[in-house]
Design a protein around this motif. Structure first.
Motif, PDB file in Angstrom:
ATOM      1  N   PRO A  58      -5.872  12.768  38.098  1.00 20.20           N
ATOM      2  CA  PRO A  58      -6.381  11.685  38.935  1.00 20.20           C
ATOM      3  C   PRO A  58      -6.603  10.399  38.135  1.00 20.20           C
ATOM      4  O   PRO A  58      -6.424   9.302  38.655  1.00 20.20           O
ATOM      5  CB  PRO A  58      -7.705  12.211  39.474  1.00 20.20           C
ATOM      6  CG  PRO A  58      -7.701  13.668  39.238  1.00 20.20           C
ATOM      7  CD  PRO A  58      -6.740  13.918  38.112  1.00 20.20           C
ATOM      8  N   PHE A  59      -6.975  10.536  36.861  1.00 22.07           N
ATOM      9  CA  PHE A  59      -7.191   9.359  36.016  1.00 22.07           C
ATOM     10  C   PHE A  59      -5.894   8.569  35.861  1.00 22.07           C
ATOM     11  O   PHE A  59      -5.881   7.348  36.013  1.00 22.07           O
ATOM     12  CB  PHE A  59      -7.724   9.767  34.634  1.00 22.07           C
ATOM     13  CG  PHE A  59      -7.766   8.623  33.663  1.00 22.07           C
ATOM     14  CD1 PHE A  59      -8.759   7.650  33.761  1.00 22.07           C
ATOM     15  CD2 PHE A  59      -6.817   8.495  32.669  1.00 22.07           C
ATOM     16  CE1 PHE A  59      -8.794   6.576  32.889  1.00 22.07           C
ATOM     17  CE2 PHE A  59      -6.844   7.428  31.787  1.00 22.07           C
ATOM     18  CZ  PHE A  59      -7.832   6.471  31.893  1.00 22.07           C
ATOM     19  N   LEU A  60      -4.798   9.277  35.560  1.00 25.68           N
ATOM     20  CA  LEU A  60      -3.525   8.584  35.389  1.00 25.68           C
ATOM     21  C   LEU A  60      -3.047   7.990  36.707  1.00 25.68           C
ATOM     22  O   LEU A  60      -2.499   6.889  36.745  1.00 25.68           O
ATOM     23  CB  LEU A  60      -2.467   9.520  34.819  1.00 25.68           C
ATOM     24  CG  LEU A  60      -2.666   9.968  33.376  1.00 25.68           C
ATOM     25  CD1 LEU A  60      -1.542  10.898  32.956  1.00 25.68           C
ATOM     26  CD2 LEU A  60      -2.770   8.788  32.433  1.00 25.68           C
ATOM     27  N   TRP A  61      -3.235   8.717  37.805  1.00 27.28           N
ATOM     28  CA  TRP A  61      -2.828   8.202  39.117  1.00 27.28           C
ATOM     29  C   TRP A  61      -3.587   6.912  39.435  1.00 27.28           C
ATOM     30  O   TRP A  61      -2.997   5.906  39.804  1.00 27.28           O
ATOM     31  CB  TRP A  61      -3.065   9.258  40.202  1.00 27.28           C
ATOM     32  CG  TRP A  61      -2.701   8.740  41.568  1.00 27.28           C
ATOM     33  CD1 TRP A  61      -3.525   8.128  42.453  1.00 27.28           C
ATOM     34  CD2 TRP A  61      -1.409   8.735  42.170  1.00 27.28           C
ATOM     35  NE1 TRP A  61      -2.835   7.767  43.584  1.00 27.28           N
ATOM     36  CE2 TRP A  61      -1.526   8.122  43.438  1.00 27.28           C
ATOM     37  CE3 TRP A  61      -0.162   9.204  41.764  1.00 27.28           C
ATOM     38  CZ2 TRP A  61      -0.455   7.961  44.293  1.00 27.28           C
ATOM     39  CZ3 TRP A  61       0.907   9.049  42.637  1.00 27.28           C
ATOM     40  CH2 TRP A  61       0.753   8.438  43.873  1.00 27.28           C
ATOM     41  N   ARG A  62      -4.906   6.954  39.285  1.00 28.63           N
ATOM     42  CA  ARG A  62      -5.720   5.766  39.591  1.00 28.63           C
ATOM     43  C   ARG A  62      -5.400   4.617  38.645  1.00 28.63           C
ATOM     44  O   ARG A  62      -5.307   3.464  39.076  1.00 28.63           O
ATOM     45  CB  ARG A  62      -7.201   6.120  39.514  1.00 28.63           C
ATOM     46  CG  ARG A  62      -7.660   6.978  40.659  1.00 28.63           C
ATOM     47  CD  ARG A  62      -9.154   7.255  40.575  1.00 28.63           C
ATOM     48  NE  ARG A  62      -9.523   8.269  41.529  1.00 28.63           N
ATOM     49  CZ  ARG A  62      -9.990   9.468  41.222  1.00 28.63           C
ATOM     50  NH1 ARG A  62     -10.198   9.791  39.967  1.00 28.63           N
ATOM     51  NH2 ARG A  62     -10.276  10.342  42.155  1.00 28.63           N
ATOM     52  N   SER A  63      -5.249   4.924  37.375  1.00 26.76           N
ATOM     53  CA  SER A  63      -4.909   3.881  36.397  1.00 26.76           C
ATOM     54  C   SER A  63      -3.572   3.249  36.727  1.00 26.76           C
ATOM     55  O   SER A  63      -3.412   2.022  36.646  1.00 26.76           O
ATOM     56  CB  SER A  63      -4.861   4.479  34.985  1.00 26.76           C
ATOM     57  OG  SER A  63      -6.110   4.998  34.620  1.00 26.76           O
ATOM     58  N   GLY A  64      -2.607   4.076  37.109  1.00 27.95           N
ATOM     59  CA  GLY A  64      -1.301   3.551  37.498  1.00 27.95           C
ATOM     60  C   GLY A  64      -1.384   2.676  38.729  1.00 27.95           C
ATOM     61  O   GLY A  64      -0.752   1.617  38.799  1.00 27.95           O
ATOM     62  N   ALA A  65      -2.157   3.116  39.711  1.00 27.82           N
ATOM     63  CA  ALA A  65      -2.313   2.324  40.938  1.00 27.82           C
ATOM     64  C   ALA A  65      -2.978   0.982  40.632  1.00 27.82           C
ATOM     65  O   ALA A  65      -2.561  -0.060  41.155  1.00 27.82           O
ATOM     66  CB  ALA A  65      -3.118   3.108  41.972  1.00 27.82           C
ATOM     67  N   ALA A 122      -2.584  -4.763  39.788  1.00 33.58           N
ATOM     68  CA  ALA A 122      -2.836  -5.929  38.932  1.00 33.58           C
ATOM     69  C   ALA A 122      -1.545  -6.688  38.662  1.00 33.58           C
ATOM     70  O   ALA A 122      -1.539  -7.931  38.638  1.00 33.58           O
ATOM     71  CB  ALA A 122      -3.483  -5.488  37.616  1.00 33.58           C
ATOM     72  N   GLY A 123      -0.453  -5.972  38.469  1.00 30.85           N
ATOM     73  CA  GLY A 123       0.833  -6.632  38.261  1.00 30.85           C
ATOM     74  C   GLY A 123       1.271  -7.431  39.473  1.00 30.85           C
ATOM     75  O   GLY A 123       1.761  -8.555  39.351  1.00 30.85           O
ATOM     76  N   GLY A 154       2.667   0.867  35.919  1.00 29.92           N
ATOM     77  CA  GLY A 154       1.762   1.477  36.888  1.00 29.92           C
ATOM     78  C   GLY A 154       2.460   2.553  37.700  1.00 29.92           C
ATOM     79  O   GLY A 154       1.935   3.653  37.888  1.00 29.92           O
ATOM     80  N   LEU A 155       3.653   2.240  38.188  1.00 28.59           N
ATOM     81  CA  LEU A 155       4.418   3.231  38.946  1.00 28.59           C
ATOM     82  C   LEU A 155       4.795   4.419  38.060  1.00 28.59           C
ATOM     83  O   LEU A 155       4.754   5.577  38.504  1.00 28.59           O
ATOM     84  CB  LEU A 155       5.667   2.586  39.552  1.00 28.59           C
ATOM     85  CG  LEU A 155       5.411   1.525  40.617  1.00 28.59           C
ATOM     86  CD1 LEU A 155       6.724   0.860  41.029  1.00 28.59           C
ATOM     87  CD2 LEU A 155       4.691   2.114  41.815  1.00 28.59           C
ATOM     88  N   GLY A 156       5.146   4.138  36.811  1.00 32.51           N
ATOM     89  CA  GLY A 156       5.466   5.209  35.872  1.00 32.51           C
ATOM     90  C   GLY A 156       4.276   6.135  35.641  1.00 32.51           C
ATOM     91  O   GLY A 156       4.420   7.360  35.591  1.00 32.51           O
TER      92      GLY A 156
END
Length: 131
Positions: free
Chosen positions: A24-31, A36-37, A73-75
């Motif tokens: 979930p951390f990576l998913w949220r960070s990516g989102a 932000a981009g 982010g998508l990655g």
């Protein structure tokens, strides 16, 4: 349809779409990074043109930074769904750290011209690629 049924036999290409460990951390960070981009890309396109001293090269650099933020982010969101890489100690964090360093250092260079941030851009790129 499972990854094996789809003809994908590599464990590297078999995402954990049904169960398994996800981050979930990576998913949220990516989102957040993708958002932000998009936000900085939109603000930069419209707001930077009116700012004194901004050149076409600055606008291109800003666009590059916001594009990389979106792609990273998508990655990260994809990595978060993968059985192996969602729990990997290095991959996701390296993509996140490197992506933030790369994009934000370019944006700081465009806005403030702090040359101290110049070496951070390639270092962030290297960390991002290592991930």
């Amino acid at each position: 349809m499972s990854a094996t049924a789809a003809g994908i036999s590599s464990p590297l290409l078999a995402p954990a779409l049904s169960g398994g460990d996800t981050s979930p951390f990576l998913w949220r960070s990516g989102a957040i990074l993708a958002f932000a981009g998009m936000l900085t890309g939109a603000l930069g396109t419209h707001g930077l043109k009116r700012r004194a001293g901004i050149t076409a090269a600055d606008l291109h650099a800003w666009e590059t930074a916001s594009t990389y933020a979106i792609v990273n982010g998508l990655g990260l969101m994809l990595v978060s769904m993968h059985r192996r890489f969602s729990t990997h100690r290095f991959a996701g964090l390296a993509i996140l750290t490197g992506g933030v360093m790369f994009s934000s250092s370019i944006m700081v260079l465009v806005l403030q011209r702090y040359r101290l941030f110049g070496p951070i851009t390639p270092l962030g790129g290297l960390i991002m690629m290592a991930g």
